[in-house]
Design a protein around this motif. Sequence first.
Motif, PDB file in Angstrom:
ATOM      1  N   SER A   1       0.836  -1.200   0.000  1.00  0.00           N
ATOM      2  CA  SER A   1       0.000   0.000   0.000  1.00  0.00           C
ATOM      3  C   SER A   1       0.869   1.249   0.000  1.00  0.00           C
ATOM      4  N   TYR A   2       0.252   2.371  -0.306  1.00  0.00           N
ATOM      5  CA  TYR A   2       1.026   3.614  -0.345  1.00  0.00           C
ATOM      6  C   TYR A   2       1.478   4.037   1.050  1.00  0.00           C
ATOM      7  N   THR A   3       0.661   3.767   2.079  1.00  0.00           N
ATOM      8  CA  THR A   3       1.088   4.158   3.423  1.00  0.00           C
ATOM      9  C   THR A   3       2.267   3.311   3.891  1.00  0.00           C
ATOM     10  N   HIS A   4       2.254   2.030   3.540  1.00  0.00           N
ATOM     11  CA  HIS A   4       3.404   1.185   3.888  1.00  0.00           C
ATOM     12  C   HIS A   4       4.634   1.624   3.096  1.00  0.00           C
ATOM     13  N   GLY A   5       4.413   2.122   1.896  1.00  0.00           N
ATOM     14  CA  GLY A   5       5.538   2.630   1.113  1.00  0.00           C
ATOM     15  C   GLY A   5       6.245   3.782   1.804  1.00  0.00           C
ATOM     16  N   VAL A   6       5.476   4.674   2.448  1.00  0.00           N
ATOM     17  CA  VAL A   6       6.089   5.785   3.175  1.00  0.00           C
ATOM     18  C   VAL A   6       6.913   5.251   4.341  1.00  0.00           C
ATOM     19  N   VAL A   7       6.372   4.263   5.050  1.00  0.00           N
ATOM     20  CA  VAL A   7       7.104   3.669   6.179  1.00  0.00           C
ATOM     21  C   VAL A   7       8.415   3.058   5.701  1.00  0.00           C
ATOM     22  N   LEU A   8       8.365   2.297   4.613  1.00  0.00           N
ATOM     23  CA  LEU A   8       9.577   1.624   4.137  1.00  0.00           C
ATOM     24  C   LEU A   8      10.607   2.628   3.617  1.00  0.00           C
TER      25      LEU A   8
ATOM     26  N   CYS B   1       0.589   1.697  -6.541  1.00  0.00           N
ATOM     27  CA  CYS B   1       1.968   1.322  -6.865  1.00  0.00           C
ATOM     28  C   CYS B   1       3.030   2.399  -6.666  1.00  0.00           C
ATOM     29  N   GLY B   2       2.675   3.694  -6.696  1.00  0.00           N
ATOM     30  CA  GLY B   2       3.697   4.733  -6.767  1.00  0.00           C
ATOM     31  C   GLY B   2       4.551   4.888  -5.534  1.00  0.00           C
ATOM     32  N   SER B   3       3.924   5.104  -4.383  1.00  0.00           N
ATOM     33  CA  SER B   3       4.675   5.322  -3.148  1.00  0.00           C
ATOM     34  C   SER B   3       5.474   4.090  -2.755  1.00  0.00           C
ATOM     35  N   ILE B   4       4.835   2.937  -2.796  1.00  0.00           N
ATOM     36  CA  ILE B   4       5.559   1.724  -2.399  1.00  0.00           C
ATOM     37  C   ILE B   4       6.582   1.335  -3.462  1.00  0.00           C
ATOM     38  N   GLY B   5       6.319   1.728  -4.711  1.00  0.00           N
ATOM     39  CA  GLY B   5       7.313   1.494  -5.760  1.00  0.00           C
ATOM     40  C   GLY B   5       8.581   2.289  -5.523  1.00  0.00           C
ATOM     41  N   ALA B   6       8.444   3.507  -4.977  1.00  0.00           N
ATOM     42  CA  ALA B   6       9.630   4.314  -4.658  1.00  0.00           C
ATOM     43  C   ALA B   6      10.469   3.621  -3.598  1.00  0.00           C
TER      44      ALA B   6
ATOM     45  N   ASP C   1      -2.692  14.903  -3.295  1.00  0.00           N
ATOM     46  CA  ASP C   1      -2.144  13.633  -2.811  1.00  0.00           C
ATOM     47  C   ASP C   1      -1.304  12.936  -3.881  1.00  0.00           C
ATOM     48  N   ASP C   2      -1.756  13.079  -5.145  1.00  0.00           N
ATOM     49  CA  ASP C   2      -1.108  12.329  -6.220  1.00  0.00           C
ATOM     50  C   ASP C   2       0.302  12.802  -6.523  1.00  0.00           C
ATOM     51  N   MET C   3       0.679  13.959  -5.996  1.00  0.00           N
ATOM     52  CA  MET C   3       2.069  14.355  -6.162  1.00  0.00           C
ATOM     53  C   MET C   3       2.977  13.345  -5.463  1.00  0.00           C
ATOM     54  N   TYR C   4       2.573  12.924  -4.246  1.00  0.00           N
ATOM     55  CA  TYR C   4       3.407  11.932  -3.545  1.00  0.00           C
ATOM     56  C   TYR C   4       3.211  10.543  -4.116  1.00  0.00           C
ATOM     57  N   MET C   5       2.057  10.256  -4.706  1.00  0.00           N
ATOM     58  CA  MET C   5       1.800   8.936  -5.262  1.00  0.00           C
ATOM     59  C   MET C   5       2.542   8.705  -6.579  1.00  0.00           C
ATOM     60  N   SER C   6       3.221   9.731  -7.062  1.00  0.00           N
ATOM     61  CA  SER C   6       3.911   9.591  -8.348  1.00  0.00           C
ATOM     62  C   SER C   6       5.328  10.137  -8.354  1.00  0.00           C
ATOM     63  N   VAL C   7       5.513  11.339  -7.825  1.00  0.00           N
ATOM     64  CA  VAL C   7       6.789  12.048  -7.981  1.00  0.00           C
ATOM     65  C   VAL C   7       7.969  11.333  -7.316  1.00  0.00           C
ATOM     66  N   PRO C   8       7.851  10.846  -6.054  1.00  0.00           N
ATOM     67  CA  PRO C   8       8.993  10.126  -5.479  1.00  0.00           C
ATOM     68  C   PRO C   8       9.407   8.907  -6.308  1.00  0.00           C
ATOM     69  N   PHE C   9       8.420   8.202  -6.887  1.00  0.00           N
ATOM     70  CA  PHE C   9       8.788   7.075  -7.754  1.00  0.00           C
ATOM     71  C   PHE C   9       9.535   7.570  -8.980  1.00  0.00           C
ATOM     72  N   LEU C  10       8.992   8.590  -9.643  1.00  0.00           N
ATOM     73  CA  LEU C  10       9.616   9.070 -10.875  1.00  0.00           C
ATOM     74  C   LEU C  10      11.039   9.558 -10.633  1.00  0.00           C
ATOM     75  N   ILE C  11      11.248  10.330  -9.557  1.00  0.00           N
ATOM     76  CA  ILE C  11      12.579  10.880  -9.319  1.00  0.00           C
ATOM     77  C   ILE C  11      13.573   9.780  -8.970  1.00  0.00           C
ATOM     78  N   ASN C  12      13.103   8.746  -8.248  1.00  0.00           N
ATOM     79  CA  ASN C  12      13.992   7.621  -7.914  1.00  0.00           C
ATOM     80  C   ASN C  12      14.191   6.685  -9.103  1.00  0.00           C
ATOM     81  N   MET C  13      13.205   6.619  -9.986  1.00  0.00           N
ATOM     82  CA  MET C  13      13.391   5.849 -11.214  1.00  0.00           C
ATOM     83  C   MET C  13      14.466   6.497 -12.073  1.00  0.00           C
ATOM     84  N   GLY C  14      14.541   7.813 -12.020  1.00  0.00           N
ATOM     85  CA  GLY C  14      15.614   8.510 -12.724  1.00  0.00           C
ATOM     86  C   GLY C  14      16.975   8.160 -12.155  1.00  0.00           C
ATOM     87  N   VAL C  15      17.055   8.041 -10.831  1.00  0.00           N
ATOM     88  CA  VAL C  15      18.308   7.629 -10.188  1.00  0.00           C
ATOM     89  C   VAL C  15      18.679   6.224 -10.617  1.00  0.00           C
TER      90      VAL C  15
END
Length: 471
Positions: free
Chosen positions: A108-115, A175-180, A230-244
């Motif tokens: 889940s997205y909340t678990h993604g923030v924890v991880l 998928c976005g937050s936990i994907g990050a 909300d969707d800024m966090y559901m997408s942007v952290p994944f995208l920026i880390n995918m760039g890394v």
Amino acid sequence: MKNLKLKQPLNTTTRLMYQIGLILILVAGINKPLLAQEDAPGRVPEYEIPYVLPTPEGVKDVLNRVKMYYESTSPQTIVDSQTGKKITDFTTFNPNAVPSPGFSGEYSYTHGVVLSAFDYISKVTGDQAFVGDNVKFFDYVVQNLPYFQQNADKINSEKIGSWGRILDFEALDDCGSIGASLIKTYLKTKNDSYLNLINRTAEHISHNQFRLEDGTLARNRPQYESVWADDMYMSVPFLINMGVLTGDNKYFDDAVKQVLQMAGRLYIPEMELFDHGWNVTSGDYDPRFYWGRANGWTLMSMAEVLSILPENYEGRDEILHIYRSMVRSLANLQDGDGFWHNLLDKNDSYTETSCTAMFTYAIAKGINEGWISHVYGPVAVTGWNATRSRVLANGAVDGTCEGTTFAHDNTYYYHRGKSIYATHGYGPVLYAGAEMIRLLQNDKIEIIETNFGAINSTFHFLLKSEWPAKE
């Protein structure tokens, strides 16, 4: 004195003597001299939340308690949803099979923030036990996911228990937050079995998720063509880390575009805050609701982007300006106990834990990275003191607003429930603690503490480089 009657008007001299006499009578009736009132009740502030400087050790204790409670909520096994019993035979498919319930077992997205916070705490403190939970969880997922994938035609629901829509992503929440956090864990373990989920997430966010004509990530709910903060966090952290991960700047570019184009519809310059949502139907006259956690999602997203983008990257300065402006506004909106309110501009709405932790993290982060002035230090300190007051003895985080849709009336936001079961608060509290440790150990800053019991004493954060060297 009430029976004293004057039979004739007083001349100026007599009136003056009369007034002096009254003063002498009043002074004579006071038990202690006026100049000795240092201990009079009310002169020493009484703070409901301790107005003290936390210690790195005390912060780490809070983080450990939260970690222990959070990881205890799920055994991370596969169980029969009807009986609750653990499944051990995977040779034949059990149509009732689901991942075990519990916070630490969710995809889940909340678990993604924890991880992601666990990963960050390990970087800050060197304690690898935190990121160890990431490895344990994602290994559990990739080892058991094929069991469900190979039997997808036998599953009667679009969601698989606490793993939600892991077989077929439909929304950024899936998928976005936990994907990050998965990318961050992969960069440590280089476990290639993680890559399939990472690439599926990239495919969904980059190509399958609904977007407006200009490419802004959006939803067709609750209104047609809606943009959620909300969707800024559901997408942007994944995208920026995918760039890394990939070294492909197209992910950096998309991350910057999402921040700026979402801000173009949601950021209100005169408030220096984000409206929770916008939809094409209302357009320029969309009603505005400054929900706390929505603003927290945006500020945390910008902090992640600013941490990763090269300093001269196109669009970074615009993001930095929005970030700095928000911090200025939030400092003014902070409650007298260090909290922020569920509706930021309405101080009769309740004080809320997740946004308080989010703002504490982002402000402390900004000081540590040099994005904002060190004078915001006391805002972070009092924010942390408020946040930790909501961490119970067993490590549960209380006072967090439940999941909240994009609504169009104050009454809804005012009456959102709050509890330890709203998992949105755990990751932000962990992030806030990690950043506070950095702030307390920041060797560029001198912190002058408050004097307990003093009449007039506050925190002062001083930038050492601005002052003459002490002999």
